[in-house]
Enzyme design. Sequence first.
Site, short mmCIF file in Angstrom:
data_model
loop_
_atom_site.label_atom_id
_atom_site.label_comp_id
_atom_site.label_asym_id
_atom_site.label_seq_id
_atom_site.Cartn_x
_atom_site.Cartn_y
_atom_site.Cartn_z
N GLU A 1 30.90 50.04 4.46
CA GLU A 1 32.21 50.22 3.85
C GLU A 1 32.97 51.35 4.54
O GLU A 1 34.18 51.25 4.76
CB GLU A 1 32.06 50.51 2.36
CG GLU A 1 33.39 50.73 1.66
CD GLU A 1 33.23 51.16 0.21
OE1 GLU A 1 34.27 51.34 -0.46
OE2 GLU A 1 32.09 51.32 -0.25
N HIS B 1 39.19 51.11 -0.01
CA HIS B 1 37.78 50.82 -0.31
C HIS B 1 37.50 49.35 -0.15
O HIS B 1 38.40 48.52 0.04
CB HIS B 1 37.45 51.23 -1.76
CG HIS B 1 37.38 52.70 -1.98
ND1 HIS B 1 36.19 53.40 -2.00
CD2 HIS B 1 38.36 53.61 -2.19
CE1 HIS B 1 36.44 54.68 -2.22
NE2 HIS B 1 37.75 54.83 -2.32
N HIS C 1 34.71 57.17 1.48
CA HIS C 1 33.38 57.51 1.99
C HIS C 1 33.43 58.07 3.41
O HIS C 1 34.49 58.35 3.94
CB HIS C 1 32.43 56.31 1.87
CG HIS C 1 32.52 55.65 0.52
ND1 HIS C 1 32.00 56.22 -0.61
CD2 HIS C 1 33.10 54.48 0.14
CE1 HIS C 1 32.26 55.42 -1.65
NE2 HIS C 1 32.93 54.37 -1.21
N GLU D 1 40.48 48.05 -3.68
CA GLU D 1 39.21 47.43 -3.28
C GLU D 1 39.60 46.12 -2.60
O GLU D 1 40.02 45.16 -3.25
CB GLU D 1 38.34 47.17 -4.51
CG GLU D 1 37.96 48.41 -5.30
CD GLU D 1 36.79 49.18 -4.69
OE1 GLU D 1 36.30 48.76 -3.62
OE2 GLU D 1 36.38 50.19 -5.29
#
Length: 329
Positions: A156, A211, A119, A293
């Site tokens: 995030e 992430h 992101h 993650e």
Amino acid sequence: MPYDESVLPTPRRLSLPGRVSKVRSGRGRPARTFAALAVVCLSASGCGAGGGSGGEQDLPRQGGSGTSTAPTSASPSKSAPVPEKTSASAAPSAKPSKSAGGRASGPLSGKTVVIDPGHNPNNRLHTREINRQVDIGTTHKECDTTGTSTGSGYAEAQFTLDVSHRLRTLLEAQGAKVVLTYDNDRPYGPCIDERARIGNDAKADAVVSVHADGSAVGNRGFHVILPALVRGGAADTSKIVEPSRDLGTRIAGLFVRETGSAPSNYVGGNTGLDIRKDLGGLNLSTVPKVFIECGNMRDPKDAALLTSASWRQKAAQGIADGISSYLKG
């Protein structure tokens, strides 16, 4: 909050080397699951040798099997640490040694690693641009998404960039050439197809997309996402499935060792691994690549870890150790 996944993938169970064939579900994780991850570490060449070492968001999974408990073999703290300042602290000051020619030297000299911070903090200001559809080989998806955040508002995208900076420092100290897909140097994105292309163009020896998940409270732990066998349009992962699995398995085992965090209690059947065929960052890659993650930002206990600068350093170290183990062979 928007995510780029429209269909919930069916969780797949993936066996780790030395892992028992059946793992219980429920509140606690059996010690044998973590012993299996320790086997990954011990069997990996270069593991524990010292020396330190896409922009897609996984759809938050619902209906987890309850709050996880920390593995006793990893000896984590029994209570969640008090969150530290959420602003990124300075990256470690380790410097790579230089050869006589002025180039970095070390065990990873000659290796190229691409780090893909998931992101972009400014994606939320460019919704039209990031909602643009791009080709991921088998279908079309949004260019990028905003990602998730903790309940206190720690994004995030802030987390991924901070961990990526720490990871870069650790890898460069070992002599690796490190490329970031972006470094807070563009207004949004890059799009998921460009993120994959950056790794391909760099002819990277390994790519890791960093992430943090956004799932339900009570869903805890990390998981590493591996590419499925995909052929369609511009996507062909046939050459990277096995090396990516090796890379991801080593990262999972060493992430446990360094952070004390448990594998996800809601994805991957307690293995810490998941296989996905719907992520453009993996489908379009022609070099070994995985996503990690690092925890669930929506769970208060995981959020306390993710907002801790000292824990983020441990997370970067665990990822760096996994990459180093893989690259050393």
